[in-house]
Design a protein around this motif. Sequence first.
Motif, PDB file in Angstrom:
ATOM      1  N   LYS A   1      -6.510   5.492  -3.437  1.00 28.89           N
ATOM      2  CA  LYS A   1      -6.122   4.650  -4.387  1.00 28.89           C
ATOM      3  C   LYS A   1      -6.028   3.225  -3.596  1.00 28.89           C
ATOM      4  CE  LYS A   1      -6.622   6.606  -8.291  1.00 28.89           C
ATOM      5  NZ  LYS A   1      -7.671   6.208  -9.135  1.00 28.89           N
ATOM      6  N   GLU A   2      -6.715   2.496  -2.842  1.00 25.43           N
ATOM      7  CA  GLU A   2      -6.636   1.260  -2.422  1.00 25.43           C
ATOM      8  C   GLU A   2      -5.872   0.120  -3.175  1.00 25.43           C
ATOM      9  OE1 GLU A   2      -9.489  -0.119   0.699  1.00 25.43           O
ATOM     10  OE2 GLU A   2     -10.780   0.540  -1.236  1.00 25.43           O
TER      11      GLU A   2
ATOM     12  N   CYS B   1      -9.258  11.517   1.137  1.00 23.59           N
ATOM     13  CA  CYS B   1      -9.616  10.104   1.247  1.00 23.59           C
ATOM     14  C   CYS B   1     -10.889  10.090   2.010  1.00 23.59           C
ATOM     15  CB  CYS B   1      -8.375   9.297   1.672  1.00 23.59           C
ATOM     16  SG  CYS B   1      -7.088   8.868   0.612  1.00 23.59           S
TER      17      CYS B   1
ATOM     18  N   GLN C   1       0.959  -1.240  -0.188  1.00 29.57           N
ATOM     19  CA  GLN C   1       0.018   0.079  -0.048  1.00 29.57           C
ATOM     20  C   GLN C   1       0.923   1.179  -0.147  1.00 29.57           C
ATOM     21  OE1 GLN C   1      -3.642   0.312   0.137  1.00 29.57           O
ATOM     22  NE2 GLN C   1      -2.813   2.290  -0.471  1.00 29.57           N
TER      23      GLN C   1
ATOM     24  N   ARG D   1     -13.849   0.566  -0.792  1.00 28.20           N
ATOM     25  CA  ARG D   1     -14.443   1.290  -1.711  1.00 28.20           C
ATOM     26  C   ARG D   1     -15.749   0.421  -2.263  1.00 28.20           C
ATOM     27  NH1 ARG D   1     -10.224   4.009  -5.978  1.00 28.20           N
ATOM     28  NH2 ARG D   1      -9.620   1.706  -6.090  1.00 28.20           N
TER      29      ARG D   1
ATOM     30  N   CYS E   1      -8.890   9.965  -4.603  1.00 29.93           N
ATOM     31  CA  CYS E   1      -7.714  10.042  -3.663  1.00 29.93           C
ATOM     32  C   CYS E   1      -7.416   8.967  -2.933  1.00 29.93           C
ATOM     33  CB  CYS E   1      -8.117  11.216  -2.785  1.00 29.93           C
ATOM     34  SG  CYS E   1      -8.102  12.947  -3.452  1.00 29.93           S
TER      35      CYS E   1
END
Length: 503
Positions: free
Chosen positions: A240-241, A27, A16, A92, A238
């Motif tokens: 971005k997993e 986020c 990550q 998400r 924002c």
Amino acid sequence: MGEGMRPGERGEVMVQPGLSLARLCFCCMVAGGVQFGWALQLSLLTPYVQTLGLPHHLASISWLCGPISGLVIAPTVGLLSDRCRLRFGRRRPFIVAGCIIVCFAVLLIGFSSDIGSAFGDTKENCSTYIGPRWKAAVVCIVGFWVLDFGNNLIQSPTRAMMGDLSGKHGCNAANIIFAFWMAFGNILGFSSGSIWSWHKWFPSLMTNACCEACANLKGAFLVAVVFLFLCLTVTLICAKEVSLSELDPTCTWRENSGLFSVLEAFRRLPAGMVSVLLVTSLTWLAWFPFLLYDTDWMGREIFGGNPNGTKIEIDAYTLGVKYGAFGLLLNSIVLGVSSMFLEPICRKFTSRVVWVLGNFALFFAMAVNTALILISKKLYAENMNAVAGELNGVKIAALVIFAALGFPLAILFSIPFASAAQLAMNDGGTRQGLCLGILNISIVIPQVIVSLGAGPWDALFGTGNIPAFALASVLALSGGFIALAVLPTPPKLSNNYGYGPVQ
């Protein structure tokens, strides 16, 4: 955590990426969008369902589905998000699904009067008809329940995602950011709820079944939908997993799936979690009477109105609800400012002490609220012409209480969640969503108790909101002393509560 790829025995494993603090802030913007609608729900819906004919002592029943769904939805979704292997990310997908449900519910609530009329409620113009509209009330309550379902679907994955992405900034920063966005959403929501001009700016919102108060509600909720989609878009861009499949391709879950797995998790909670759950429950049990009836309290007891009374009493009640929404706006401003100072305060006094002080502050506020009701009733008994009068000392004091409660609310919105998130990370970091979902159970059980009991409890004494507020003050005081007794003593867990590095 570093950036990019690192070699492994079974191929390359994604890590990550570390995020800047500014990007981490955005986020969590979706929390502000969700809280916008929640703020409207808190400030407007209890008074609104009463204008549709639901009696005051039954108004709290409309809040039941939220906690009931939260008992199952929050921990289950938290568990599923911990295990989700979609390329879109772990958290998400659930956040997007929840936002879609929230938007549908908001539209259902906003147009409930029109839908009720279409299904057979009175055809008489709402400006002259003051009787019950049961079909509209049912539609509104169904929308209310769907809205709570969506909120519960979003809550655990969003907080867990912030913990996932916090990196070097830690759970402390993540939960302060979350609390700030909640305060920001509250400020916008309560501002929108206190604006009584939506029907003027958008006259098409007014219909035969939907007059000024209804049109203002409708306009505020439509704005909430637009704002939520804006916040969701920013969060998706924002945050971005990295998917679980890329983070650990070899990871397999050997545990049972479904509800049994959630129940099984209760036997293996991180150390210190039971104390956090207990104190969280007691604190929310003291808070919910005020959260359910705050604007109704302003309209009914402080301004001397009645949503089902004479024209003068209805106008007084509406004015009180408007000032109540303004009070909640002041509350949210104090909440937002307080959240930025919680970290240094907790470092100095420990989070345990701050949590206890928050309960004592709530006790004092609820005791003062009870006294204000008694004083207000005496004033109106002596001078009935004061019902729709200008602001007096009692009304100003009520607004001060609204504002002052922002500080203990900031504590409630951050410290318990930071504690649970940090305890989960200390336990390996793979159950963050599940632990936060279980923490949600300690919130929704008190809501069930208050929703079922507050109305009958008030009706038993026949004195409006006095019994609920008096009981809340006793519970807040008891919760403070119990917190002193059962919360881990510093320095053992003061840092684990999310306000400092783990030793």
